[in-house]
Design a protein around this motif. Sequence first.
Motif, short mmCIF file in Angstrom:
data_model
loop_
_atom_site.label_atom_id
_atom_site.label_comp_id
_atom_site.label_asym_id
_atom_site.label_seq_id
_atom_site.Cartn_x
_atom_site.Cartn_y
_atom_site.Cartn_z
N ILE A 162 0.83 -1.21 0.00
CA ILE A 162 0.00 0.00 0.00
C ILE A 162 0.87 1.26 0.00
CG2 ILE A 162 -1.62 1.35 1.39
CD1 ILE A 162 -3.08 -0.87 0.07
N ASP A 163 2.04 1.17 0.63
CA ASP A 163 2.94 2.34 0.68
C ASP A 163 3.54 2.66 -0.68
OD1 ASP A 163 2.65 2.56 3.50
OD2 ASP A 163 4.08 0.93 3.76
N HIS A 164 3.41 1.74 -1.64
CA HIS A 164 4.08 1.90 -2.94
C HIS A 164 3.11 2.02 -4.11
CE1 HIS A 164 8.21 1.05 -1.42
NE2 HIS A 164 7.53 0.42 -0.48
N ILE A 165 1.82 2.21 -3.82
CA ILE A 165 0.88 2.41 -4.92
C ILE A 165 0.92 3.86 -5.37
CG2 ILE A 165 -0.58 0.50 -4.13
CD1 ILE A 165 -2.49 2.49 -2.90
N SER A 166 0.20 4.20 -6.44
CA SER A 166 0.28 5.55 -7.00
C SER A 166 -0.35 6.59 -6.06
CB SER A 166 -0.38 5.59 -8.38
OG SER A 166 -1.71 5.11 -8.31
N ASP A 167 -0.07 7.85 -6.33
CA ASP A 167 -0.36 8.93 -5.38
C ASP A 167 -1.83 9.04 -4.98
OD1 ASP A 167 2.25 9.64 -5.20
OD2 ASP A 167 2.14 11.34 -6.59
N ILE A 168 -2.73 9.06 -5.96
CA ILE A 168 -4.14 9.31 -5.63
C ILE A 168 -4.71 8.25 -4.69
CG2 ILE A 168 -6.49 9.42 -6.59
CD1 ILE A 168 -5.35 10.87 -9.00
N PRO A 169 -4.60 6.96 -5.02
CA PRO A 169 -5.14 5.95 -4.08
C PRO A 169 -4.36 5.88 -2.77
CG PRO A 169 -4.07 4.88 -5.93
CD PRO A 169 -4.16 6.32 -6.28
N ARG A 170 -3.05 6.14 -2.81
CA ARG A 170 -2.27 6.09 -1.56
C ARG A 170 -2.72 7.18 -0.58
NH1 ARG A 170 2.35 7.04 -3.40
NH2 ARG A 170 2.75 9.11 -2.55
N LYS A 171 -2.94 8.39 -1.10
CA LYS A 171 -3.40 9.49 -0.25
C LYS A 171 -4.83 9.23 0.24
CE LYS A 171 -0.43 13.00 -2.36
NZ LYS A 171 -0.37 14.18 -3.26
N ALA A 172 -5.66 8.64 -0.63
CA ALA A 172 -7.03 8.31 -0.24
C ALA A 172 -7.04 7.26 0.87
CB ALA A 172 -7.82 7.82 -1.45
#
Length: 445
Positions: free
Chosen positions: A335-345
Amino acid sequence: MNWQKLITNKRLGQEVKHPERYDDRSEFKRDYDRLIFSAPFRRMQNKTQVFPLPGSIFVHNRLTHSLEVASVGMSLGTDVSVRLCQKHPELSDTLFEQIGTIVSAACLAHDMGNPPFGHSGEKAIQSFFTEGAGKPLQKQVSHRFWDDITHFEGNANAFRLLTHRFIGRRIGGYVMTYSTLASIVKYPFASSLAGGHGKFGFFASEEDTFVKIADELGLQKLSEKGAPVRYSRHPLVYLVEAADDICYEIMDIEDSFKLKILTFEETECLLMNFFSEDIQQHIHQRITDEGLTDDNEKVVYMRASTVGKLVNECVEAFVENEDAILNGTFQGGLIDHISDIPRKAYKHCSDMSYQKIYNSKPVLDVELSGYKIMQTLMETLIEAVTHPERFYSQQLVRRVSSQYDINSENLETRIMAVIDYISGMTDIYALDIYQKMNGTALPII
């Protein structure tokens, strides 16, 4: 580490002789089936996930959570196997193609060691020894055993449950495959290395078993000779962890909406934040096209879309970081390495969960009650095994299942038998025993 060695169908306890087979199931599907049909797995239907049993509204317990995690784990493992077989053709037509089943089985088992009342139950067992009536026992047990019980952890207890030879078992544990067992050990090190977060992977009594599995699979040993045991994670642990992370975070949001802790608008915002604006518009259009007018159904659709998004993101993160994962240098979870939008969500969901869900009155109430029940059970039963000569102690010990070595001459074994007994209880059974011990409920004969 290399995949050919990491994935094996060798079974703990049946390394030499394999019994005759009468069907075409893979060894990893056998792991899955053994777990599904086991009593500890069934008991999870009455163990709290986050919310206490809410009456007419159905929300998640440990059993439904584990089934959903297993479903997501199957998707993660299957998608990763397809992608990596394309990348490494030599993995095709090998056991590697079955990693979806391995991850799914490990997901079924990941919460089986959790005591009643969730994290509150874990904390009650730990604090009984660190700040409760069990504190004087430190002088009577070994340093290593004290580390284990003062850091009591559901993950380590799950590994014990699956591998330990309890009384009446012909051989140790569930006779699972090495790969499935390694895939549930999220923290592959001893309790003395637990540190501030209090997490570790196995008790001292199961350390030799873990080392045997780790060495067979070629996990990287990170500890020096004579130092506390520490290994790198089995790569599939990252997929099991991701499946768990996805399910507990997103499903807690849905449950909170059902229980009216979150409004529809809050829930919609949390789930839609995982997508770019154009995808959000597409999802809303699909909801309209499907004719969904009920808010519950809308939330279900948005939740399903979010879970699918996170599965795809975690698969991509795993494939992109395969080398670091195999080298043991990968940091954090997928989860720490997914793309910005879903990680921030996801981070926003975590923050909201902490503020509005995990500190909500229903959750706090069950944690407070559960803590008190667990503390009382620990105090009463540990006193019984430390003073077995007393009449009341003998009466208590008689009602403990014969699979637990509660009459051992060794004090540490007796203490661990109490922990095994209590941690295996359901919430309702723990409450029932608590009431009977306190004389507030009598058995109906």
